[in-house]
Design an enzyme around this catalytic site. Sequence first.
Site, PDB file in Angstrom:
ATOM      1  N   CYS A  97       7.276   0.866   3.823  1.00 35.56           N
ATOM      2  CA  CYS A  97       7.602  -0.696   3.228  1.00 35.56           C
ATOM      3  C   CYS A  97       7.746  -1.268   4.751  1.00 35.56           C
ATOM      4  O   CYS A  97       7.823  -1.417   5.723  1.00 35.56           O
ATOM      5  CB  CYS A  97       8.970  -0.318   2.911  1.00 35.56           C
ATOM      6  SG  CYS A  97       8.783   1.766   1.416  1.00 35.56           S
ATOM      7  N   ARG A 132       1.297  -5.017   5.062  1.00 35.14           N
ATOM      8  CA  ARG A 132       1.487  -3.572   5.415  1.00 35.14           C
ATOM      9  C   ARG A 132       0.875  -2.804   3.726  1.00 35.14           C
ATOM     10  O   ARG A 132       1.373  -1.861   4.497  1.00 35.14           O
ATOM     11  CB  ARG A 132       3.176  -3.776   5.868  1.00 35.14           C
ATOM     12  CG  ARG A 132       3.152  -4.108   6.796  1.00 35.14           C
ATOM     13  CD  ARG A 132       5.277  -4.383   7.590  1.00 35.14           C
ATOM     14  NE  ARG A 132       5.788  -2.993   6.429  1.00 35.14           N
ATOM     15  CZ  ARG A 132       6.082  -2.548   8.163  1.00 35.14           C
ATOM     16  NH1 ARG A 132       5.648  -2.746   9.645  1.00 35.14           N
ATOM     17  NH2 ARG A 132       6.720  -1.217   8.252  1.00 35.14           N
ATOM     18  N   TRP A 162       6.534   0.747  -0.663  1.00 36.02           N
ATOM     19  CA  TRP A 162       5.077   1.798  -0.466  1.00 36.02           C
ATOM     20  C   TRP A 162       5.416   3.233  -1.130  1.00 36.02           C
ATOM     21  O   TRP A 162       6.358   3.362   0.051  1.00 36.02           O
ATOM     22  CB  TRP A 162       4.608   1.623   0.857  1.00 36.02           C
ATOM     23  CG  TRP A 162       3.164   2.671   1.133  1.00 36.02           C
ATOM     24  CD1 TRP A 162       3.888   3.594   1.241  1.00 36.02           C
ATOM     25  CD2 TRP A 162       2.035   2.229   0.676  1.00 36.02           C
ATOM     26  NE1 TRP A 162       2.020   4.398   1.065  1.00 36.02           N
ATOM     27  CE2 TRP A 162       1.034   3.903   0.891  1.00 36.02           C
ATOM     28  CE3 TRP A 162       0.946   0.967   0.567  1.00 36.02           C
ATOM     29  CZ2 TRP A 162      -0.165   4.113   0.932  1.00 36.02           C
ATOM     30  CZ3 TRP A 162       0.544   1.287   0.209  1.00 36.02           C
ATOM     31  CH2 TRP A 162      -0.787   2.550   0.249  1.00 36.02           C
ATOM     32  N   ASN A 221      13.484   2.133   3.825  1.00 34.40           N
ATOM     33  CA  ASN A 221      11.515   2.114   4.446  1.00 34.40           C
ATOM     34  C   ASN A 221      11.914   3.541   4.824  1.00 34.40           C
ATOM     35  O   ASN A 221      13.333   4.025   6.204  1.00 34.40           O
ATOM     36  CB  ASN A 221      11.263   1.613   5.214  1.00 34.40           C
ATOM     37  CG  ASN A 221       9.890   1.669   5.510  1.00 34.40           C
ATOM     38  OD1 ASN A 221       9.749   3.065   5.300  1.00 34.40           O
ATOM     39  ND2 ASN A 221      10.099   0.891   7.003  1.00 34.40           N
ATOM     40  N   GLY A 222      11.626   4.927   4.627  1.00 32.07           N
ATOM     41  CA  GLY A 222      11.318   5.695   4.715  1.00 32.07           C
ATOM     42  C   GLY A 222      11.220   6.865   4.153  1.00 32.07           C
ATOM     43  O   GLY A 222      11.326   6.461   2.880  1.00 32.07           O
ATOM     44  N   GLU A 257     -16.346  14.934  11.923  1.00 39.37           N
ATOM     45  CA  GLU A 257     -15.582  13.559  11.303  1.00 39.37           C
ATOM     46  C   GLU A 257     -16.127  12.894  12.215  1.00 39.37           C
ATOM     47  O   GLU A 257     -16.352  11.513  12.207  1.00 39.37           O
ATOM     48  CB  GLU A 257     -13.991  14.356  11.335  1.00 39.37           C
ATOM     49  CG  GLU A 257     -13.799  12.870  11.513  1.00 39.37           C
ATOM     50  CD  GLU A 257     -13.205  11.874   9.769  1.00 39.37           C
ATOM     51  OE1 GLU A 257     -13.645  12.148   9.197  1.00 39.37           O
ATOM     52  OE2 GLU A 257     -12.871  11.030  10.695  1.00 39.37           O
ATOM     53  N   LYS A 286     -17.146   8.649  12.610  1.00 39.75           N
ATOM     54  CA  LYS A 286     -16.774   7.576  12.244  1.00 39.75           C
ATOM     55  C   LYS A 286     -17.344   7.112  12.646  1.00 39.75           C
ATOM     56  O   LYS A 286     -17.066   5.386  13.328  1.00 39.75           O
ATOM     57  CB  LYS A 286     -15.510   8.214  13.189  1.00 39.75           C
ATOM     58  CG  LYS A 286     -14.053   8.640  12.950  1.00 39.75           C
ATOM     59  CD  LYS A 286     -13.498   7.540  12.091  1.00 39.75           C
ATOM     60  CE  LYS A 286     -12.263   7.957  11.379  1.00 39.75           C
ATOM     61  NZ  LYS A 286     -13.762   7.736   9.813  1.00 39.75           N
ATOM     62  N   GLU A 327     -19.536   5.046  10.710  1.00 37.41           N
ATOM     63  CA  GLU A 327     -18.727   3.809  10.237  1.00 37.41           C
ATOM     64  C   GLU A 327     -18.825   2.721  10.443  1.00 37.41           C
ATOM     65  O   GLU A 327     -18.359   1.983  10.203  1.00 37.41           O
ATOM     66  CB  GLU A 327     -17.883   4.130   9.576  1.00 37.41           C
ATOM     67  CG  GLU A 327     -16.344   4.940  10.082  1.00 37.41           C
ATOM     68  CD  GLU A 327     -15.661   5.269   8.628  1.00 37.41           C
ATOM     69  OE1 GLU A 327     -16.176   4.980   7.775  1.00 37.41           O
ATOM     70  OE2 GLU A 327     -15.249   6.340   8.977  1.00 37.41           O
ATOM     71  N   HIS A 386     -31.377  26.861  15.605  1.00 35.72           N
ATOM     72  CA  HIS A 386     -32.192  26.650  14.510  1.00 35.72           C
ATOM     73  C   HIS A 386     -33.318  25.212  13.819  1.00 35.72           C
ATOM     74  O   HIS A 386     -33.253  24.598  13.144  1.00 35.72           O
ATOM     75  CB  HIS A 386     -31.572  27.424  13.153  1.00 35.72           C
ATOM     76  CG  HIS A 386     -31.145  28.830  12.988  1.00 35.72           C
ATOM     77  ND1 HIS A 386     -31.311  29.799  13.018  1.00 35.72           N
ATOM     78  CD2 HIS A 386     -29.224  28.968  14.131  1.00 35.72           C
ATOM     79  CE1 HIS A 386     -30.774  30.790  13.469  1.00 35.72           C
ATOM     80  NE2 HIS A 386     -29.204  30.425  13.208  1.00 35.72           N
ATOM     81  N   LYS A 418     -12.808   0.304   1.650  1.00 34.61           N
ATOM     82  CA  LYS A 418     -11.711   1.038   1.818  1.00 34.61           C
ATOM     83  C   LYS A 418     -11.669   1.744   0.805  1.00 34.61           C
ATOM     84  O   LYS A 418     -11.106   2.798   0.898  1.00 34.61           O
ATOM     85  CB  LYS A 418      -9.997   0.233   2.178  1.00 34.61           C
ATOM     86  CG  LYS A 418      -8.812   0.835   2.374  1.00 34.61           C
ATOM     87  CD  LYS A 418      -9.138   1.999   3.153  1.00 34.61           C
ATOM     88  CE  LYS A 418      -7.951   2.997   4.465  1.00 34.61           C
ATOM     89  NZ  LYS A 418      -8.749   3.781   5.224  1.00 34.61           N
TER      90      LYS A 418
END
Length: 619
Positions: free
Chosen positions: A2, A27, A79, A103-104, A488, A492, A495, A511, A614
Amino acid sequence: MCGIVGYVGQQAALPVVVEALRRMEYRGYDSAGVAILDGAGEVRVEKRAGKLANLEEALVADGGEAGFVGTTGIGHTRWATHGRPNDRNAHPHVSGDVAIVHNGIIENFAPLRAELESAGVELVSDTDSEVAAHLLTRAIESGGTAGDFVASCRAVLARLEGAFTLVFSHAKHPDVLVAARRSTPLVLGVGQGEMFLGSDVAAFIEHTRDAVELGQDNVVVMRADGYEVTDFDGEPTEGRPFRIDWDLEAAEKGGYDYFMLKEIAEQPQAVADTLLGKFQDGRIVLDEQRISDQELRDIDKVFIIACGSAYHSGLVAKYAIEHWTRLPCEVEIASEFRYRDPVLDRSTLVVAISQSGETADTLEAVRHAKSQKARVLAVCNTNGSQIPREADAVLYTHAGPEIGVASTKAYLAQITANYLVGLALAQARGTKFPDEVAAEFRQLERMPESIQQVVDSLEPVREIARELADSKSVLFLGRHVGYPTALEGALKLKELAYMHAEGFPAGELKHGPIALIEDDLPVFVVMPPVEGRGVLHSKLVSNIQEIKARGARTIVIAEESDEVVKPLSDYFIPIPPSTTLLQPLLATIPYQAFAAEVAAARGYDVDKPRNLAKSVTVE
Ligand code: AGP
């Protein structure tokens, strides 16, 4: 996370607070609100779900600046963590003359809420934050701090557990704001005859560049002409004064060149926040569990569905879930899932992993699973999004908004949450004793510290990236959970740097892929922990020898103490010791930094890679 703002000064507070909220929009948020103290004993609150424009429209309808007179105010962009994004869950939360923003995560909000309700207090929201407003009213009206606003704020703070930044205001004390922080950010802006509060300096950078960073468990009492900092007990302490030399854009990125770099640095907090409140009274608890333990015991198969990085986090989870629960666990790309006519029934648990909660491929796979009577558990970072709404149970990651298109902190938070799902299943099915579940959870709780060590030692990785930035292709090898980590790492690089990269199980080299190895080809290898140096370690050492013999440049991620593999490494990237299952939380981070640095070296936009969105809301 937040966004929090506060103002005490000579100016009309409303425009200052609203403009500060606009500076917080980057944010990410799902609702916004303000509280303005009129100086005559009243507080005016306006809050709306949705974008800031909704709030501004409501403010105008309620009289605009003329309707919100006063030189003290607080504001919030939310958020959502606890409670869906709507008007009543938006902040500020009010209790009589008190208005607060938060916030939290207040970990112990449930018992506090129960205490308030049994005392006849009516709570109007589904949030954890609201309890702080009512606790403050009760502390001021009764108890040892009766009548003393500041002392009552401290008394409330002493009762809260978790990670939080709170700003308290009181209509009868319009000349002062009290703010406190534990594990979530808060900075003070020091003006001439006016003071500002912000979750980061973007909130007030246009008013002053003199700031004070507040430390852990700090309380600040803020008036127009100054401030004092104490600890939660009221003992004087110091914040950290500093001069902001960033421009606004840099301020939003916390001084980093890209949001992605800031988000890489936020990963210790993202993992810690995802764990907050998930182990209570000796048990793993999910956020919304509309599946009973008996139904979890009846599960005879787990299916994980997701896309991209979320899919890779599911591949990592498979090793833990099968090991801890002895249930077969399949992991399927969401866009393939429903076309393969999977075998599903009421005894199948489908785990849908999604940062955005809106990915069309995953959403359609969820709908197919439900049509086949399977039970669906969502692992999601966005409260109130579509996938958790359609799931039978939800476990939220608490990575906060992830602005960079490439997933970093959300990915580590997904791995963390997936482990919690595995432990919740093992707990319900009794395949792990309670003390074993507790031990695994405690190990997870120790990971943010190790993650911080990796985050703090990425410069050598960036140097390697700059050296290899002109490579045509890079390979990534791993075994066990090192295999999805390799996938992964390759994603990265693809992309972000638009470079060909491929991840595959090291055992597959012979193989076919070994034919790709040629002189100077960069090959990343992630080594399992040295502790117990199992067969995986020795086989990977052999794989490294095979590729070195054919001219590859080996970039090895391994524990600092791994003396066996160091002589075989053209580049050695040390990570702290961990267990096999938890190592992806550490080994993935160098891959994130490497890809971002190669992209930057190539002059690409690290936050907004070409052709990517996104959240992919089309199939
Ligand atoms: C990963 O870096 C990408 N941003 C992408 O693969 C992403 O993980 C995937 O699109 C899934 O998104 P979701 O988690 O929002 O469902």
